[in-house]
Scaffold this motif. Structure first.
Motif, mmCIF file in Angstrom:
data_model
loop_
_atom_site.group_PDB
_atom_site.id
_atom_site.type_symbol
_atom_site.label_atom_id
_atom_site.label_comp_id
_atom_site.label_asym_id
_atom_site.label_seq_id
_atom_site.Cartn_x
_atom_site.Cartn_y
_atom_site.Cartn_z
ATOM 1 N N THR A 80 -12.100 -15.106 -22.483
ATOM 2 C CA THR A 80 -11.435 -13.491 -21.588
ATOM 3 C C THR A 80 -13.309 -12.878 -21.518
ATOM 4 O O THR A 80 -13.350 -12.756 -21.646
ATOM 5 N N TRP A 81 -12.809 -12.772 -19.648
ATOM 6 C CA TRP A 81 -13.994 -11.584 -19.352
ATOM 7 C C TRP A 81 -13.008 -9.655 -18.366
ATOM 8 O O TRP A 81 -11.813 -11.041 -18.094
ATOM 9 N N ARG A 82 -12.722 -8.923 -18.726
ATOM 10 C CA ARG A 82 -12.168 -7.969 -18.537
ATOM 11 C C ARG A 82 -12.875 -7.187 -17.730
ATOM 12 O O ARG A 82 -14.385 -6.792 -17.647
ATOM 13 N N PHE A 83 -12.563 -6.912 -16.644
ATOM 14 C CA PHE A 83 -13.237 -6.035 -15.421
ATOM 15 C C PHE A 83 -12.984 -4.519 -14.809
ATOM 16 O O PHE A 83 -11.335 -4.827 -15.006
ATOM 17 N N LYS A 84 -12.902 -3.592 -15.173
ATOM 18 C CA LYS A 84 -12.914 -1.655 -14.096
ATOM 19 C C LYS A 84 -13.290 -1.605 -12.719
ATOM 20 O O LYS A 84 -14.046 -2.564 -12.602
ATOM 21 N N LEU A 85 -12.266 -1.445 -12.230
ATOM 22 C CA LEU A 85 -11.930 -1.630 -11.080
ATOM 23 C C LEU A 85 -12.343 -0.334 -9.975
ATOM 24 O O LEU A 85 -12.087 0.948 -10.643
ATOM 25 N N VAL A 86 -12.926 -0.309 -8.919
ATOM 26 C CA VAL A 86 -13.126 1.947 -8.413
ATOM 27 C C VAL A 86 -11.416 1.559 -7.546
ATOM 28 O O VAL A 86 -10.895 1.113 -7.602
ATOM 29 N N GLU A 87 -11.209 2.789 -8.132
ATOM 30 C CA GLU A 87 -10.262 3.326 -7.523
ATOM 31 C C GLU A 87 -9.820 3.608 -6.513
ATOM 32 O O GLU A 87 -10.524 4.647 -5.538
ATOM 33 N N GLY A 88 -8.776 3.512 -5.658
ATOM 34 C CA GLY A 88 -8.485 3.683 -4.356
ATOM 35 C C GLY A 88 -9.560 2.459 -3.067
ATOM 36 O O GLY A 88 -9.323 3.520 -1.761
ATOM 37 N N ALA A 89 -10.346 1.773 -3.566
ATOM 38 C CA ALA A 89 -10.251 0.577 -2.409
ATOM 39 C C ALA A 89 -9.669 -0.009 -1.590
ATOM 40 O O ALA A 89 -8.458 0.323 -1.882
ATOM 41 N N LYS A 90 -9.768 0.257 -0.010
ATOM 42 C CA LYS A 90 -8.645 -0.102 0.512
ATOM 43 C C LYS A 90 -9.400 -1.469 1.546
ATOM 44 O O LYS A 90 -10.586 -1.028 2.373
ATOM 45 N N PHE A 91 -9.030 -1.908 1.995
ATOM 46 C CA PHE A 91 -9.140 -2.471 3.734
ATOM 47 C C PHE A 91 -8.990 -1.891 4.560
ATOM 48 O O PHE A 91 -8.353 -1.055 4.694
ATOM 49 N N ALA A 92 -9.568 -2.682 5.882
ATOM 50 C CA ALA A 92 -8.791 -1.792 7.280
ATOM 51 C C ALA A 92 -7.841 -1.968 7.065
ATOM 52 O O ALA A 92 -7.470 -0.716 7.910
ATOM 53 N N ASN A 93 -6.793 -2.667 6.789
ATOM 54 C CA ASN A 93 -5.770 -2.117 7.231
ATOM 55 C C ASN A 93 -4.815 -1.612 6.457
ATOM 56 O O ASN A 93 -3.526 -1.734 6.794
ATOM 57 N N GLY A 94 -5.216 -1.119 5.541
ATOM 58 C CA GLY A 94 -4.619 -0.493 4.261
ATOM 59 C C GLY A 94 -4.303 -1.052 3.334
ATOM 60 O O GLY A 94 -3.669 -0.112 2.458
ATOM 61 N N GLU A 95 -4.215 -2.587 3.321
ATOM 62 C CA GLU A 95 -4.071 -3.232 2.124
ATOM 63 C C GLU A 95 -5.117 -2.291 0.592
ATOM 64 O O GLU A 95 -6.180 -2.463 1.396
ATOM 65 N N PRO A 96 -4.560 -2.229 -0.891
ATOM 66 C CA PRO A 96 -5.085 -2.151 -1.739
ATOM 67 C C PRO A 96 -6.587 -3.125 -1.749
ATOM 68 O O PRO A 96 -5.848 -4.168 -1.931
ATOM 69 N N ILE A 97 -7.171 -2.721 -2.736
ATOM 70 C CA ILE A 97 -8.527 -3.790 -3.252
ATOM 71 C C ILE A 97 -8.246 -3.436 -4.973
ATOM 72 O O ILE A 97 -8.830 -2.455 -5.247
#
Length: 493
Positions: A80-97
């Motif tokens: 198991t690998w766990r990743f913490k992500l940047v908050e609030g990232a979005k694609f140009a069409n508004g979809e969340p990353i």
């Protein structure tokens, strides 16, 4: 007059500042696809697409892994690998990353019913579990210590957008740049993405130009039409530096060039014949004459010393044409017909010249070849889609994880790229992949390299130097792992 002079100086400064916002990078081949999951070409497709699509992790010019969408990661346990992500990232069409985006992309490349070009990278991965929008776990069926490094090559598509668009021919940015225009076979232009979640890149506009001919690329650099070129013959580097407008250089690369044998086609299934061809090639002469000593002869393995798992005890096959002739005779191979020798053009540094030299060395020991030059895309179609390589071909390979479990997997029994099936090699590779203990992994991979040296599924040749030319207007840190990224560069000064 003084006022007019100040105006002229100011205009010149403003013009220079505007120019500094743009950078043009030359590529030797046109981009094959805009879908990052359908290409493993780091120096071409993936380099371009890394400007458009986000990755969890990036390997920087210092060759270290750096946070990108993932701010941190850890191995929770062996599987198991766990990743913490940047908050609030979005694609140009508004979809969340977010974590759901990561899980969807992992599912896409691990779908056994519809595999992608890079699915083999993630064979041990069983799935991804969303913990929260900013936390995701990736599960594996066996230890995968190189997963973070592998993820530095893995880019994320927007799931909702991909459901109604064709990623092979369209893009939706979530990275530092947005594609403005694609001129097939000629150029791709981009502009800075104002909504990128990371640090803004230094250049506002980026253009990738396709310039297959080395002489044309050098002329464009010296004329100021492009700011970066690579895959330059070492003999041309002093001329670039002498131009006064650019500098040329070279660093050791992680890419090995070799003559790949298709052992599924006789007579390449004959071990003694394969070994004989290794003795027939004067690798030192090729390195000295064609590369000015900048390349390094391979020590009977496809890994360079930079790779985890490199075997320091192996030595090259010596150049011994008399021994080669004796072994060819003893092998009993029928040489009444020439052997297919496929060579992708405008792909590897001095590649055509190297292939011609090798063909002559083979002829010197009685092995005639039918030289078949082909465009890189056509070669890849034969290599990957049709699984129908000629009896031998010129090939260069690297793996940006810089780990044996990536590069050697290309020769693993059952892998579509192997064209060789050796159970002992496969067992050694599996042993290295089954543990997270560094010493045990090194021992297993060293054993796999030793078996490969003995069985000779390739003619082990040399590590290709990473040569480049860069405008004096650009600050660039040379790297040997094929990535070409404008966001790793900045205006000089």
């Amino acid at each position: 007059m003084r006022h007019l002079g100040y105006t002229a100086v100011l205009a010149a400064l403003l013009g220079s500042a505007a120019a500094a916002q743009d950078v043009t990078l030359a590529l030797t081949n046109a981009v094959n696809t805009l879908d990052p999951h359908q290409s493993a070409s780091v120096g071409l497709d993936l380099s371009v697409l890394s400007h458009v699509y986000p990755s969890l992790i990036l390997r920087g010019p210092d060759m270290e892994l750096h946070p990108s969408l993932a701010t941190e990661w850890e191995a929770v346990d062996d599987l198991t690998w766990r990743f913490k992500l940047v908050e609030g990232a979005k694609f140009a069409n508004g979809e969340p990353i977010d974590a759901n985006t990561v899980a969807w992309n992992i599912a896409r490349v691990t779908n056994k019913d519809n595999p992608t070009r890079i699915s083999s990278w993630f064979t041990p991965v069983t799935g991804a579990t969303v913990i929260s929008p900013t936390e995701v776990e990736i599960k594996t069926s066996s230890p995968y210590p190189a997963l973070p490094a592998q993820l530095s090559m893995f880019m994320l598509l927007p799931p909702e957008w991909a459901a109604s668009h064709d990623p092979a021919s369209e893009t939706m940015s979530g990275g530092p740049y947005v594609i403005e225009r694609v001129t097939p076979g000629d150029s791709i232009t981009m502009t800075r993405n104002p909504d990128f979640f990371g640090e803004a890149p230094a250049f506002e506009h980026v253009t990738f130009r396709t310039i297959p001919e080395t002489s044309s690329a050098i002329a464009a650099l010296v004329a100021g039409e492009v700011d970066f070129i690579n895959k330059i013959p070492p003999s041309e580097l002093p001329r670039i530096s002498a131009s006064g407008v650019a500098k040329g250089g070279a660093v050791p690369s992680t890419r090995s060039v070799f003559i790949k044998f298709n052992t599924e086609k006789p007579p390449m299934d004959n071990k003694m014949f394969r070994q004989a061809l290794n003795y027939a090639v004067d690798k030192d002469a090729i390195v000295d004459v064609l590369f000015g000593g900048e390349a390094e002869v391979s020590n009977c393995q496809v890994m360079t010393p930079a790779y985890f798992g490199y075997n320091p005890d192996l030595k090259p096959y010596v150049y011994d044409p008399e021994k080669a002739e004796e072994m060819i005779k003893e092998s009993g191979v029928d040489l009444s017909r020439p052997l297919e020798f496929e060579v992708p053009t405008a792909t590897y540094l001095q590649g055509e010249e190297v292939a011609q030299a090798v063909a002559q060395m083979f002829a010197d020991v009685g092995v005639q070849t039918e030289y078949r030059a082909m465009e890189f895309g056509a070669y890849m179609d034969k290599y990957r889609k049709a699984h129908d390589l000629g009896q031998m071909s010129l090939l260069g390979q690297a793996w940006p994880t810089i780990d044996a479990d990536g590069l050697l997997t290309l020769f693993k029994p059952g892998d579509q790229y192997a064209y060789w099936n050796d159970a002992n090699f496969g067992a050694a590779l599996e042993a290295g992949n089954a543990t997270t203990d560094p010493d045990a992994r090194k021992a297993a991979y060293a054993d796999a390299a030793r078996i490969m040296c003995e069985e000779a599924p390739v003619v082990f040749m040399y590590a290709q130097p990473a040569t480049y030319g860069v405008s004096n207007k650009v600050d660039y840190t040379p790297r040997g792992d094929d990535w070409v990224r404008a966001f790793d560069m900045k205006p000089a000064g």
